[in-house]
Design an enzyme around this catalytic site. Structure first.
Site, PDB file in Angstrom:
ATOM      1  N   ASP A   1      64.342  29.467  43.919  1.00  0.00           N
ATOM      2  CA  ASP A   1      63.272  30.263  43.326  1.00  0.00           C
ATOM      3  C   ASP A   1      62.193  30.463  44.403  1.00  0.00           C
ATOM      4  OD1 ASP A   1      61.655  31.458  41.426  1.00  0.00           O
ATOM      5  OD2 ASP A   1      61.037  29.601  40.492  1.00  0.00           O
TER       6      ASP A   1
ATOM      7  N   ASP B   1      68.469  24.594  32.256  1.00  0.00           N
ATOM      8  CA  ASP B   1      67.929  24.288  30.928  1.00  0.00           C
ATOM      9  C   ASP B   1      66.614  24.999  30.640  1.00  0.00           C
ATOM     10  OD1 ASP B   1      66.351  22.721  32.794  1.00  0.00           O
ATOM     11  OD2 ASP B   1      65.568  21.690  31.023  1.00  0.00           O
TER      12      ASP B   1
ATOM     13  N   ARG C   1      71.978  23.814  28.717  1.00  0.00           N
ATOM     14  CA  ARG C   1      72.737  23.522  29.944  1.00  0.00           C
ATOM     15  C   ARG C   1      74.231  23.762  29.751  1.00  0.00           C
ATOM     16  NH1 ARG C   1      69.357  20.905  33.671  1.00  0.00           N
ATOM     17  NH2 ARG C   1      67.816  19.493  32.780  1.00  0.00           N
TER      18      ARG C   1
ATOM     19  N   ASP D   1      71.455  24.764  41.856  1.00  0.00           N
ATOM     20  CA  ASP D   1      71.635  25.780  40.818  1.00  0.00           C
ATOM     21  C   ASP D   1      70.957  27.094  41.195  1.00  0.00           C
ATOM     22  OD1 ASP D   1      69.066  24.729  40.577  1.00  0.00           O
ATOM     23  OD2 ASP D   1      69.290  24.096  38.494  1.00  0.00           O
TER      24      ASP D   1
ATOM     25  N   LYS E   1      69.412  17.989  37.667  1.00  0.00           N
ATOM     26  CA  LYS E   1      70.629  17.960  36.903  1.00  0.00           C
ATOM     27  C   LYS E   1      71.315  19.329  36.940  1.00  0.00           C
ATOM     28  CE  LYS E   1      68.240  15.224  33.429  1.00  0.00           C
ATOM     29  NZ  LYS E   1      67.739  15.259  32.036  1.00  0.00           N
ATOM     30  N   GLY E   2      70.517  20.360  37.236  1.00  0.00           N
ATOM     31  CA  GLY E   2      70.957  21.737  37.043  1.00  0.00           C
ATOM     32  C   GLY E   2      72.226  22.142  37.761  1.00  0.00           C
TER      33      GLY E   2
ATOM     34  N   LYS F   1      66.686  33.814  43.153  1.00  0.00           N
ATOM     35  CA  LYS F   1      65.598  34.622  42.573  1.00  0.00           C
ATOM     36  C   LYS F   1      64.692  35.033  43.728  1.00  0.00           C
ATOM     37  CE  LYS F   1      64.133  32.869  38.373  1.00  0.00           C
ATOM     38  NZ  LYS F   1      63.109  32.122  37.594  1.00  0.00           N
TER      39      LYS F   1
ATOM     40  N   VAL G   1      65.981  31.991  33.575  1.00  0.00           N
ATOM     41  CA  VAL G   1      67.357  31.968  33.074  1.00  0.00           C
ATOM     42  C   VAL G   1      67.787  30.569  32.657  1.00  0.00           C
ATOM     43  CG1 VAL G   1      68.109  34.001  34.373  1.00  0.00           C
ATOM     44  CG2 VAL G   1      68.264  31.735  35.432  1.00  0.00           C
TER      45      VAL G   1
HETATM   46  P1  5GP Z   1      61.986  26.260  43.809  1.00  0.00           P
HETATM   47  O1  5GP Z   1      61.505  25.083  44.579  1.00  0.00           O
HETATM   48  O2  5GP Z   1      63.003  27.095  44.540  1.00  0.00           O
HETATM   49  O3  5GP Z   1      60.854  27.098  43.304  1.00  0.00           O
HETATM   50  O4  5GP Z   1      62.591  25.684  42.455  1.00  0.00           O
HETATM   51  C1  5GP Z   1      63.899  25.407  42.250  1.00  0.00           C
HETATM   52  C2  5GP Z   1      64.044  24.693  40.933  1.00  0.00           C
HETATM   53  O5  5GP Z   1      63.212  25.274  39.896  1.00  0.00           O
HETATM   54  C3  5GP Z   1      65.456  24.851  40.425  1.00  0.00           C
HETATM   55  O6  5GP Z   1      66.294  23.843  40.924  1.00  0.00           O
HETATM   56  C4  5GP Z   1      65.277  24.786  38.924  1.00  0.00           C
HETATM   57  O7  5GP Z   1      65.272  23.437  38.511  1.00  0.00           O
HETATM   58  C5  5GP Z   1      63.910  25.377  38.673  1.00  0.00           C
HETATM   59  N1  5GP Z   1      64.005  26.806  38.282  1.00  0.00           N
HETATM   60  C6  5GP Z   1      63.593  27.865  38.992  1.00  0.00           C
HETATM   61  N2  5GP Z   1      63.840  29.023  38.340  1.00  0.00           N
HETATM   62  C7  5GP Z   1      64.443  28.678  37.179  1.00  0.00           C
HETATM   63  C8  5GP Z   1      64.970  29.441  36.066  1.00  0.00           C
HETATM   64  O8  5GP Z   1      64.962  30.670  35.991  1.00  0.00           O
HETATM   65  N3  5GP Z   1      65.521  28.709  35.054  1.00  0.00           N
HETATM   66  C9  5GP Z   1      65.575  27.345  35.053  1.00  0.00           C
HETATM   67  N4  5GP Z   1      66.138  26.755  34.004  1.00  0.00           N
HETATM   68  N5  5GP Z   1      65.096  26.608  36.087  1.00  0.00           N
HETATM   69  C10 5GP Z   1      64.545  27.265  37.136  1.00  0.00           C
END
Ligand code: 5GP
Length: 180
Positions: free
Chosen positions: A105, A161, A167, A102, A45-46, A133, A155
């Site tokens: 990470d 969220d 959100r 969004d 949803k982000g 990030k 964040v």
């Molecule tokens: P990745 O697969 O890159 O580790 O994860 C991406 C997803 O993790 C993002 O779409 C988000 O939903 C969640 N996520 C990663 N870091 C954050 C953060 O700092 N805040 C929030 N709210 N969600 C995060």
């Protein structure tokens, strides 16, 4: 008390900064995809707020789809396996795809999703992400349109969220005390 002035939040990126950056990104998208009728795919949803602002800043004809994929799960962290919870409603063979997310990470979710979309015969697959990030990256993911690089902090706001809250904040913030 207004949620937007909650003292438990520390603003990291202001609403004005976000709007200014998205205007620039939208202009880049419009220039790069002129005449290509791209399909924007928002990751629920982000990405919903970033997506709605970005598409209005890109003044060209384009299509819109949504996908939902499982986020942090024990198996995903170790294996990079991601589950598709909601798939596309259309075929994307020959289409120019711009995935709108969004935050990147670890990169595990996106690297799976981008490979999955490429395997469906898209003409091109690129990525727009509001936040990067970068310190936490485990899988390299090229971000073609990036809003901001941020430090390794959790964040919220602007679509992101914490337990489904925050959100609707018009800015990006760090939650000072998650227990409060
Ligand atoms: P990745 O697969 O890159 O580790 O994860 C991406 C997803 O993790 C993002 O779409 C988000 O939903 C969640 N996520 C990663 N870091 C954050 C953060 O700092 N805040 C929030 N709210 N969600 C995060």
């Amino acid at each position: 008390m207004s949620e937007f002035s909650n003292p438990n939040l520390e603003v990291l990126i202001s609403s004005e900064e976000i709007q200014q950056r998205i205007k620039q990104l939208g202009a880049e998208v419009a220039r790069d995809y002129a005449g290509l009728n791209p399909l924007l795919i928002g990751v629920l949803k982000g990405a919903c707020i970033f997506l709605s602002d970005l598409m209005r800043a890109a003044e060209i004809p384009l299509g819109l789809e949504f996908m939902a994929i499982s986020s942090y799960g024990a198996s995903m962290r170790t294996s990079g396996e991601v589950r598709i919870l909601k798939d596309l409603d259309v075929a994307i063979e020959g289409r120019h795809i711009l995935v709108v997310e969004d935050i990147v990470d670890t990169g595990l979710t996106l690297s799976y999703l981008l490979a999955n979309l490429k395997s469906r015969g898209a003409a091109s697959v690129k990525l727009a992400a509001l936040l990067d990030k970068f310190d936490r990256r485990e899988k390299e993911v090229p971000i073609d349109y990036l809003g901001f690089k941020i430090p390794d902090k959790f964040v919220v706001g602007y679509g992101l969220d914490f337990a489904e809250r925050y959100r609707n904040l018009p800015f990006i913030a760090v939650v000072k005390n998650p227990e409060a």
